[in-house]
Design an enzyme around this catalytic site. Sequence first.
Site, PDB file in Angstrom:
ATOM      1  N   TRP A 149      49.095  56.134 -15.289  1.00 12.66           N
ATOM      2  CA  TRP A 149      49.254  57.486 -14.768  1.00 12.66           C
ATOM      3  C   TRP A 149      49.582  57.539 -13.289  1.00 12.66           C
ATOM      4  O   TRP A 149      49.949  58.580 -12.768  1.00 12.66           O
ATOM      5  CB  TRP A 149      47.981  58.316 -15.020  1.00 12.66           C
ATOM      6  CG  TRP A 149      46.685  57.648 -14.644  1.00 12.66           C
ATOM      7  CD1 TRP A 149      45.802  57.074 -15.504  1.00 12.66           C
ATOM      8  CD2 TRP A 149      46.126  57.498 -13.331  1.00 12.66           C
ATOM      9  NE1 TRP A 149      44.715  56.569 -14.811  1.00 12.66           N
ATOM     10  CE2 TRP A 149      44.894  56.821 -13.474  1.00 12.66           C
ATOM     11  CE3 TRP A 149      46.528  57.886 -12.049  1.00 12.66           C
ATOM     12  CZ2 TRP A 149      44.074  56.510 -12.392  1.00 12.66           C
ATOM     13  CZ3 TRP A 149      45.721  57.568 -10.967  1.00 12.66           C
ATOM     14  CH2 TRP A 149      44.509  56.894 -11.156  1.00 12.66           C
ATOM     15  N   LYS A 173      54.826  54.777 -24.376  1.00 13.86           N
ATOM     16  CA  LYS A 173      53.575  55.531 -24.437  1.00 13.86           C
ATOM     17  C   LYS A 173      53.063  55.767 -23.021  1.00 13.86           C
ATOM     18  O   LYS A 173      52.517  54.872 -22.392  1.00 13.86           O
ATOM     19  CB  LYS A 173      52.502  54.788 -25.243  1.00 13.86           C
ATOM     20  CG  LYS A 173      51.326  55.710 -25.602  1.00 13.86           C
ATOM     21  CD  LYS A 173      50.049  54.957 -25.916  1.00 13.86           C
ATOM     22  CE  LYS A 173      49.194  54.743 -24.696  1.00 13.86           C
ATOM     23  NZ  LYS A 173      48.691  55.995 -24.066  1.00 13.86           N
ATOM     24  N   GLU A 248      50.623  43.764 -16.418  1.00 19.26           N
ATOM     25  CA  GLU A 248      50.435  44.007 -14.987  1.00 19.26           C
ATOM     26  C   GLU A 248      49.154  44.804 -14.860  1.00 19.26           C
ATOM     27  O   GLU A 248      49.104  45.977 -15.216  1.00 19.26           O
ATOM     28  CB  GLU A 248      51.638  44.760 -14.423  1.00 19.26           C
ATOM     29  CG  GLU A 248      51.734  44.668 -12.915  1.00 19.26           C
ATOM     30  CD  GLU A 248      51.140  45.878 -12.236  1.00 19.26           C
ATOM     31  OE1 GLU A 248      49.968  45.776 -11.808  1.00 19.26           O
ATOM     32  OE2 GLU A 248      51.813  46.897 -12.136  1.00 19.26           O
ATOM     33  N   CYS A 282      47.642  49.658  -7.908  1.00 17.66           N
ATOM     34  CA  CYS A 282      47.091  48.362  -8.298  1.00 17.66           C
ATOM     35  C   CYS A 282      47.159  47.353  -7.158  1.00 17.66           C
ATOM     36  O   CYS A 282      46.326  46.447  -7.081  1.00 17.66           O
ATOM     37  CB  CYS A 282      47.823  47.831  -9.523  1.00 17.66           C
ATOM     38  SG  CYS A 282      49.620  47.750  -9.307  1.00 17.66           S
ATOM     39  N   GLU A 383      37.587  46.843  -8.824  1.00 16.87           N
ATOM     40  CA  GLU A 383      38.686  47.734  -8.452  1.00 16.87           C
ATOM     41  C   GLU A 383      38.205  49.179  -8.478  1.00 16.87           C
ATOM     42  O   GLU A 383      37.648  49.641  -9.471  1.00 16.87           O
ATOM     43  CB  GLU A 383      39.860  47.553  -9.407  1.00 16.87           C
ATOM     44  CG  GLU A 383      41.081  48.352  -9.007  1.00 16.87           C
ATOM     45  CD  GLU A 383      42.266  48.131  -9.924  1.00 16.87           C
ATOM     46  OE1 GLU A 383      43.400  48.047  -9.421  1.00 16.87           O
ATOM     47  OE2 GLU A 383      42.057  48.037 -11.153  1.00 16.87           O
ATOM     48  N   GLY A 456      46.903  39.762 -14.376  1.00 17.53           N
ATOM     49  CA  GLY A 456      47.933  39.821 -15.396  1.00 17.53           C
ATOM     50  C   GLY A 456      48.660  38.522 -15.639  1.00 17.53           C
ATOM     51  O   GLY A 456      48.267  37.453 -15.184  1.00 17.53           O
TER      52      GLY A 456
END
Length: 494
Positions: A149, A173, A248, A282, A383, A456
């Site tokens: 998002w 998606k 990722e 990220c 995180e 990742g």
Amino acid sequence: MPDGRLFVGGEWEAGTGPEITSVFPADGSVNRVLRGASRQDGLRAIARAKAAQADPAWRGLKPHERARYLYRIADGIEANAERIARIQTRDTGKTLRETRMLAASAAGTFRYFGAVLESMDDALTAQRGDALTMSVWEPLGLVAAITPWNSPIASDAQKVAPALAAGNAVLLKPASWSPLVALELARIVEAAGLPKGLFSVLPGSGREIGTLLVEHPDIARVSFTGGTGTGRQIARQAAEKLMPVSLELGGKSPTIVFADADPDLAIAGILFGIFSSTGQSCIAGARLFVQRAIHDAFVARLVRATERLRVGHPHDPATQVSCLVHPDHRDAVEAHVAAALAEGATLLTGGRRPEDPALAGGAYYLPTVLAGVPNSARICREEIFGPVLVVLPFEDESEVIAQANDSDYGLACGIWTRDFPKAWRVGRAITTGTVWINTYKQFSISTPFGGEKDSGMAREKGREGLRAYQAQKSVYTDLTGRPHPWAADVLEGL
């Protein structure tokens, strides 16, 4: 706003899954209520994608002919850039300044992969016998792209463009918190004339639609950007199918300031690296290591600069730090900070919601700087995905390398120093996918991107980013015109 219908295998249809409410996080107003995709919607999209991808009208196109579709999509994004930016701002709360740049980036991504498609060649390999040997590349078939998002239009483009360029069908998606801009992308893709069925947009739950796309036998590859926990689950499911994936995932990226750094350069880069996008990135530079010789003066100046950042409405062109994507996410960020303070962290600035009454209805949180904890503290390990920076001192090169690498993550790193050989040594020693030297959070679609460890696996972007969506095939063609000697004698007299 898009009208809320889904793009299912080239057809605009009302979803039959659970209801999704898109909210403008700056004031809590509702953008759109829509029905998400159900499993049945997803199955219908997969069936249409399979038929469309197998059709020679698409599969048989020459590379330069496929490239034309990507150029037309890029043109469509550019022509609708302001509309895209405003939809994404409503969906995510990002500033219009940022969403305009993201729309431009998405257009550039489609244009780049069109150019890559036109300029990549199959290979005539070195002849080692009596055969002409070649290595050629073919589409995988159906690709699932699952995007987050925080920067949807740019993330969508980075997956959809190379997958289409490679000759696949794509099922996208988007995240339930930001479904609308992907539906706008579908409108542009349709207007570009892409054959029906090759592209679908299926907003819906990860449990239902995400699982379907990962587990369905006709899906040949999944490209996922999101949380590490979900990434691990996708990797386990993909292993059962022996299906390639690109993941990722999260990050807790270190930024390192040596005593010889240009302080203005460093502070500007640090502020941008952690507080732009309201920290919802990220690769956010969330752990700041400052060499002890300059630590106190540098941190004091950094805190003063942080307090001068303009927090405001995303439509205000002066805003630097906007709202978070959702009130629930703002609450989660607050909880992280409260836990850190309870564990002994020192609050240097921020740590609360803004007092401006005009912002009271939105999911706002002030840029926050914490100190006084070791690298082992939870606030340095987990995180947060918000505007929260933790400052830690270090003595020398070897110590900071060890601390920077002491993390489950390995996505990015920033280094500030005037000594390039030192920057090179440290950058090579940090286990990470990207290193920025005297800058931060700069990107190029031509440069591969991805992470190490819990951040990742595999890489996206760059010329090889297209090949990730293709299968390599070897072709041998006999040059002798004679029967194979192994069976030549049994043919005599026949």
